[in-house]
Write a protein that holds these residues in place. Structure first.
Motif, mmCIF file in Angstrom:
data_model
loop_
_atom_site.group_PDB
_atom_site.id
_atom_site.type_symbol
_atom_site.label_atom_id
_atom_site.label_comp_id
_atom_site.label_asym_id
_atom_site.label_seq_id
_atom_site.Cartn_x
_atom_site.Cartn_y
_atom_site.Cartn_z
ATOM 1 N N THR A 111 0.856 -1.193 0.000
ATOM 2 C CA THR A 111 0.000 0.000 0.000
ATOM 3 C C THR A 111 0.888 1.237 0.000
ATOM 4 O O THR A 111 1.952 1.241 0.622
ATOM 5 N N VAL A 112 0.464 2.299 -0.695
ATOM 6 C CA VAL A 112 1.258 3.512 -0.838
ATOM 7 C C VAL A 112 0.500 4.703 -0.263
ATOM 8 O O VAL A 112 -0.730 4.780 -0.372
ATOM 9 N N GLY A 113 1.249 5.647 0.330
ATOM 10 C CA GLY A 113 0.660 6.752 1.068
ATOM 11 C C GLY A 113 0.090 7.899 0.260
ATOM 12 O O GLY A 113 0.384 9.069 0.553
ATOM 13 N N PHE A 114 -0.738 7.611 -0.726
ATOM 14 C CA PHE A 114 -1.466 8.672 -1.436
ATOM 15 C C PHE A 114 -2.759 8.963 -0.677
ATOM 16 O O PHE A 114 -3.854 8.577 -1.094
ATOM 17 N N ASN A 115 -2.631 9.661 0.439
ATOM 18 C CA ASN A 115 -3.726 9.771 1.378
ATOM 19 C C ASN A 115 -4.877 10.663 0.918
ATOM 20 O O ASN A 115 -6.016 10.495 1.354
ATOM 21 N N TYR A 116 -4.641 11.642 0.024
ATOM 22 C CA TYR A 116 -5.708 12.584 -0.315
ATOM 23 C C TYR A 116 -6.839 11.917 -1.086
ATOM 24 O O TYR A 116 -7.992 12.358 -1.012
ATOM 25 N N ARG A 117 -6.559 10.837 -1.789
ATOM 26 C CA ARG A 117 -7.631 10.112 -2.469
ATOM 27 C C ARG A 117 -8.590 9.470 -1.465
ATOM 28 O O ARG A 117 -9.697 9.070 -1.836
ATOM 29 N N ASN A 118 -8.162 9.354 -0.191
ATOM 30 C CA ASN A 118 -9.006 8.724 0.824
ATOM 31 C C ASN A 118 -10.063 9.663 1.405
ATOM 32 O O ASN A 118 -10.940 9.205 2.142
ATOM 33 N N ALA A 119 -9.984 10.951 1.125
ATOM 34 C CA ALA A 119 -10.994 11.879 1.640
ATOM 35 C C ALA A 119 -12.364 11.494 1.082
ATOM 36 O O ALA A 119 -12.515 11.318 -0.132
ATOM 37 N N PRO A 120 -13.384 11.358 1.931
ATOM 38 C CA PRO A 120 -14.714 11.001 1.431
ATOM 39 C C PRO A 120 -15.228 11.938 0.346
ATOM 40 O O PRO A 120 -15.916 11.495 -0.585
ATOM 41 N N ALA A 121 -14.878 13.224 0.422
ATOM 42 C CA ALA A 121 -15.314 14.152 -0.623
ATOM 43 C C ALA A 121 -14.671 13.831 -1.964
ATOM 44 O O ALA A 121 -15.282 14.009 -3.027
ATOM 45 N N VAL A 122 -13.417 13.364 -1.948
ATOM 46 C CA VAL A 122 -12.747 12.982 -3.196
ATOM 47 C C VAL A 122 -13.414 11.741 -3.771
ATOM 48 O O VAL A 122 -13.624 11.643 -4.991
ATOM 49 N N ALA A 123 -13.771 10.795 -2.904
ATOM 50 C CA ALA A 123 -14.496 9.612 -3.369
ATOM 51 C C ALA A 123 -15.840 10.008 -3.967
ATOM 52 O O ALA A 123 -16.254 9.474 -5.009
ATOM 53 N N ALA A 124 -16.516 10.978 -3.328
ATOM 54 C CA ALA A 124 -17.803 11.451 -3.848
ATOM 55 C C ALA A 124 -17.628 12.145 -5.191
ATOM 56 O O ALA A 124 -18.438 11.975 -6.110
ATOM 57 N N ALA A 125 -16.553 12.935 -5.327
ATOM 58 C CA ALA A 125 -16.285 13.617 -6.593
ATOM 59 C C ALA A 125 -16.038 12.601 -7.703
ATOM 60 O O ALA A 125 -16.515 12.762 -8.840
ATOM 61 N N ARG A 126 -15.295 11.563 -7.381
ATOM 62 C CA ARG A 126 -15.008 10.541 -8.392
ATOM 63 C C ARG A 126 -16.293 9.880 -8.879
ATOM 64 O O ARG A 126 -16.481 9.656 -10.085
ATOM 65 N N GLU A 127 -17.189 9.561 -7.937
ATOM 66 C CA GLU A 127 -18.460 8.939 -8.310
ATOM 67 C C GLU A 127 -19.296 9.888 -9.163
ATOM 68 O O GLU A 127 -19.929 9.478 -10.149
ATOM 69 N N LEU A 128 -19.314 11.151 -8.794
ATOM 70 C CA LEU A 128 -20.085 12.146 -9.528
ATOM 71 C C LEU A 128 -19.567 12.284 -10.961
ATOM 72 O O LEU A 128 -20.330 12.342 -11.918
ATOM 73 N N ILE A 129 -18.252 12.321 -11.102
ATOM 74 C CA ILE A 129 -17.640 12.418 -12.434
ATOM 75 C C ILE A 129 -17.959 11.176 -13.256
ATOM 76 O O ILE A 129 -18.367 11.264 -14.427
ATOM 77 N N ALA A 130 -17.793 9.993 -12.643
ATOM 78 C CA ALA A 130 -18.020 8.737 -13.365
ATOM 79 C C ALA A 130 -19.480 8.569 -13.785
ATOM 80 O O ALA A 130 -19.769 7.947 -14.812
ATOM 81 N N SER A 131 -20.393 9.132 -13.011
ATOM 82 C CA SER A 131 -21.822 9.005 -13.314
ATOM 83 C C SER A 131 -22.260 9.865 -14.491
ATOM 84 O O SER A 131 -23.371 9.700 -15.005
ATOM 85 N N GLY A 132 -21.412 10.799 -14.892
ATOM 86 C CA GLY A 132 -21.753 11.686 -15.993
ATOM 87 C C GLY A 132 -22.562 12.904 -15.590
ATOM 88 O O GLY A 132 -23.054 13.641 -16.457
ATOM 89 N N GLU A 133 -22.685 13.145 -14.289
ATOM 90 C CA GLU A 133 -23.512 14.276 -13.840
ATOM 91 C C GLU A 133 -22.977 15.629 -14.278
ATOM 92 O O GLU A 133 -23.734 16.590 -14.395
ATOM 93 N N ILE A 134 -21.674 15.730 -14.508
ATOM 94 C CA ILE A 134 -21.141 16.993 -15.016
ATOM 95 C C ILE A 134 -20.801 16.888 -16.505
ATOM 96 O O ILE A 134 -20.111 17.737 -17.067
ATOM 97 N N GLY A 135 -21.316 15.839 -17.142
ATOM 98 C CA GLY A 135 -21.073 15.642 -18.556
ATOM 99 C C GLY A 135 -19.710 15.032 -18.815
ATOM 100 O O GLY A 135 -19.109 14.391 -17.948
ATOM 101 N N THR A 136 -19.214 15.243 -20.005
ATOM 102 C CA THR A 136 -17.882 14.769 -20.367
ATOM 103 C C THR A 136 -16.852 15.745 -19.818
ATOM 104 O O THR A 136 -16.950 16.958 -20.042
#
Length: 384
Positions: A129-154
Motif C-alpha cells: 500500500t502507498v501513502g497517497f492519502n488525499y484520495r481517501n478523503a470522502p469528498a474525493v471519493a464522492a467527486a469521483r463517483e459524480l464524475i463517473a456518473s456523468g452528472e457533469i457531462g464529459t
C-alpha cells in the motif's frame, strides 16, 4: 475470527508517528476488520528516537538499524516512513523477507525505484500500500463517483493545485529533502506526486505532459545535528538547493481531457492549499483540502450562469461513516491515514489490493520523471 498481525515502523519522524497512531485507531473505526495490528518493532537511526517511540506507543523492540526489523520473524507487515533515498533498499529487503509493506510516496527517487519495489512485492506475493492519502478523503471519493456518473457531462479540463509554505523560510535547514541524491525531485516527489495520483484517480490515465520547474531559494544553511520535519538552521554553512521548489505542468489525458497541475513548497501565505477543479460539458466539481468535507458542485441544464452549490459529504461517501454519524461533521488529515491503514490491513486479510498500490506509485513516478525530462528539454513527453 480476529487475529493479530505483528507490525513495525521504519523511520519515526512525523510520518512514522502518523502511521503508528493509525494502527492504534484502526480497529476502533473498522471493528469488522479481521486483523488487529500489534506494535512489535520500531527503527530509526537517530539516537534515542526509536526508544522514545517504544516508550510512548508500546512497541516491544526499538532498533537503530532497520535490518533488524527485516530479520524479526514476529514482524509480518512494515510501515516505511524513512527518507526517500532509503525507500528502494528498505522496500526490497522487506518484500524479500516476506513482509507486507505500507510505504510512503514517492517510493524512491525515480520510476525505476518504484518499479523495483513493485516487482519485488509481486514476486514475494505480499501486499503493498502507498501513502497517497488525499484520495481517501470522502469528498474525493464522492467527486469521483459524480464524475463517473456523468452528472457533469464529459470532463473537459481539470486544475490541480498543491501549494504550501513548509520550505518558504530562508532559514529552513538544508536537509536531505533538498539534495538530488537523497531527496530526488524536490516538490515533484513531495507534492506533485499526490497531484498525479489525484488526476489519475479522478480522470484516468495521463497520455502526455509538458512541464516547467524552478528553484526560488537556491541556498540554505546546513544543519549541525539531527533533524526532523522542517527545522531551521540559521547561521550554518550555506549549501546549494539541488531540486525543485516549483513545478507547473500541462496534462493530456487518454480520455481527451486537458489538465493543469501546479505545486510549490515555498508559497508564502499558503498552508496546505491543496485541491482541484474539474469541469465538464454540463457542470463542475470543486474540492479544497482545507474544507475537506465540502464539495462545490455545479450541475443542471443552464450552462451559462449555472450556480454552484455546497454539498457536505456524509455517510455513504467513501469511508465517512467509520468516523462520523452525519453530514458536515469534520474529519482531519490523520483520519485519512486511518483509512489507509484499513486498506492495508484489509488487503493483507483478503489477499486483494484495496486503495493506492505500488502500481499507482509506478504511474505517479513515471509522470514525475516525465516532468523532469520535459523541463530539461522544453517539450512534450509521452507517457504511452
Amino acid at each position: 475470527m480476529v487475529r493479530s498481525l505483528g507490525v513495525a515502523v521504519v523511520g519515526f519522524g512525523w510520518m512514522g508517528r502518523v502511521h503508528t497512531q493509525a494502527y492504534a485507531r484502526v480497529s476502533h473505526h473498522f471493528p469488522a476488520l479481521s486483523l488487529r495490528p500489534e506494535l512489535v518493532a520500531v527503527a530509526d537511526e537517530v539516537p534515542g528516537r526509536a526508544e522514545e517511540a517504544a516508550a510512548r506507543y508500546g512497541f516491544t523492540a526499538a532498533h537503530r538499524d532497520w535490518r533488524e526489523v527485516a530479520a524479526d520473524p514476529r514482524v509480518q507487515a512494515v510501515s516505511i516512513a524513512a527518507p526517500n533515498f532509503l525507500h528502494r533498499e528498505i522496500g526490497l529487503a522487506m518484500a524479500e523477507a516476506g513482509k507486507h509493506i505500507w510505504i510512503e510516496k514517492p517510493v524512491g527517487l525515480t520510476a525505476e525505484d518504484a518499479r523495483a519495489v513493485s516487482d519485488a512485492v509481486t514476486k514475494a506475493g505480499v501486499q503493498g500500500t502507498v501513502g497517497f492519502n488525499y484520495r481517501n478523503a470522502p469528498a474525493v471519493a464522492a467527486a469521483r463517483e459524480l464524475i463517473a456518473s456523468g452528472e457533469i457531462g464529459t470532463v473537459t479540463h481539470v486544475r490541480i493545485r498543491l501549494f504550501s509554505d513548509y520550505a518558504a523560510h530562508p532559514e529552513g535547514a538544508l536537509t536531505w529533502r533538498y539534495e538530488r541524491e537523497r531527496g530526488g525531485s524536490g516538490v515533484l516527489g513531495d507534492l506533485a506526486s499526490h497531484g498525479v495520483d489525484l488526476a489519475r484517480f479522478l480522470l484516468g490515465e495521463i497520455e502526455a505532459l509538458t512541464a516547467d520547474t524552478a528553484v526560488f531559494l537556491p541556498q540554505r544553511a546546513r544543519p549541525t545535528g539531527a533533524t526532523a520535519g522542517h527545522t531551521r538552521a540559521a547561521g550554518g554553512d550555506l549549501g546549494p538547493v539541488e531540486n525543485e521548489d516549483y513545478v507547473n505542468c500541462l496534462l493530456r489525458f487518454a480520455s481527451g481531457a486537458r489538465g493543469v497541475l501546479e505545486a510549490c513548497r515555498v508559497s508564502v501565505g499558503e498552508q496546505n492549499n491543496y485541491g482541484f477543479e474539474v469541469h465538464g460539458t454540463k457542470g463542475a466539481v470543486f474540492w479544497d483540502f482545507r474544507r475537506m468535507g465540502e464539495l462545490g458542485v455545479s450541475r443542471g441544464t443552464s450552462y451559462q450562469d449555472q450556480p454552484v452549490s455546497t454539498v457536505y459529504v456524509g455517510p455513504g461517501h467513501g469511508e465517512y461513516a467509520a468516523f462520523q454519524p452525519g453530514s458536515a461533521n469534520s474529519m482531519g488529515y490523520d483520519d485519512l491515514k486511518v483509512i489507509e491503514a484499513h486498506n492495508f490491513l484489509r488487503s493483507i486479510a483478503e489477499n486483494t489490493s484495496y486503495g493506492a498500490t505500488l502500481v499507482d506509485a509506478v504511474h505517479s513516478a513515471a509522470a514525475l520523471d516525465a516532468m523532469s525530462r520535459s523541463a530539461e528539454r522544453g517539450s512534450w513527453v509521452s507517457l504511452a
